[in-house]
Design an enzyme around this catalytic site. Structure first.
Site, PDB file in Angstrom:
ATOM      1  N   GLU A  71       0.830  -1.204   0.000  1.00 28.54           N
ATOM      2  CA  GLU A  71       0.000   0.000   0.000  1.00 28.54           C
ATOM      3  C   GLU A  71       0.875   1.268   0.000  1.00 28.54           C
ATOM      4  OE1 GLU A  71      -3.650  -0.205   0.217  1.00 28.54           O
ATOM      5  OE2 GLU A  71      -3.146   1.756  -0.585  1.00 28.54           O
ATOM      6  N   LYS A  96      -0.032   3.000 -12.900  1.00 30.79           N
ATOM      7  CA  LYS A  96      -0.910   2.996 -11.718  1.00 30.79           C
ATOM      8  C   LYS A  96      -1.665   1.684 -11.594  1.00 30.79           C
ATOM      9  CE  LYS A  96      -1.850   7.828 -10.718  1.00 30.79           C
ATOM     10  NZ  LYS A  96      -2.915   8.776 -10.374  1.00 30.79           N
TER      11      LYS A  96
END
Ligand SMILES: Nc1ncnc2c1ncn2[C@@H]1O[C@H](COP(=O)(O)OP(=O)(O)OP(=O)(O)O)[C@@H](O)[C@H]1O
Length: 132
Positions: A71, A96
């Site tokens: 994360e 992304k």
């Protein structure tokens, strides 16, 4: 930037300070980081309540760390992408999406480990309540 700094406790403490600032920023700005950290805390509390074996706690801690680290890297990559290319760009989309895929894989892995570890304990508790 390129100068080689000598090792000192002060530099080490400064590095910790920068890293902790990074954790604070990610928790403050990234909703997914909050969710994953929350799930991680619940998993850890559950480990203590269910009195898991040492190696099971190791697996749970590793899973939590794995997702949180994925994360954090994802957030860093997203921020870098937004900085270098604020407009829509197909290469940024690819970067992304791959970065998000890393988080997804880590979360699925942690979920499977969680199911493998907790199922027996939770089934045991349930059977105690269900057997007359
Ligand atoms: N500049 C861009 N160019 C092309 N596609 C983009 C761009 N920014 C975002 N996207 C697409 O939108 C998706 C979501 O991107 P975004 O940066 O909003 O992350 P997010 O999933 O909302 O994560 P978070 O909520 O943590 O910010 C990306 O995976 C990508 O497919």
């Amino acid at each position: 930037m390129n100068k080689k700094s000598k090792f000192s406790i002060k530099t080490l403490l400064n590095s910790f300070k920068h890293a902790l600032r990074g954790v604070k920023i990610a928790v403050k700005e990234e909703d997914n980081a909050k969710i994953h950290l929350g799930i991680g805390i619940i998993m850890y509390v559950l480990s203590a309540v269910l009195k898991l074996k040492k190696m099971e706690i190791v697996a749970v801690l590793f899973s939590i760390g794995f997702v949180v680290v994925a994360e954090l890297f994802n957030s860093a990559i997203e921020n870098l992408c937004d900085f270098v290319q604020p407009n829509h760009h197909k290469q940024i989309k690819k970067i992304k999406d791959i970065s998000a895929a890393a988080v997804l894989i880590s979360a699925i892995t942690a979920f499977i480990i969680g199911v493998l570890i907790y199922t027996d304990y939770l089934m045991n508790i349930a059977s105690r309540f269900l057997t007359p």
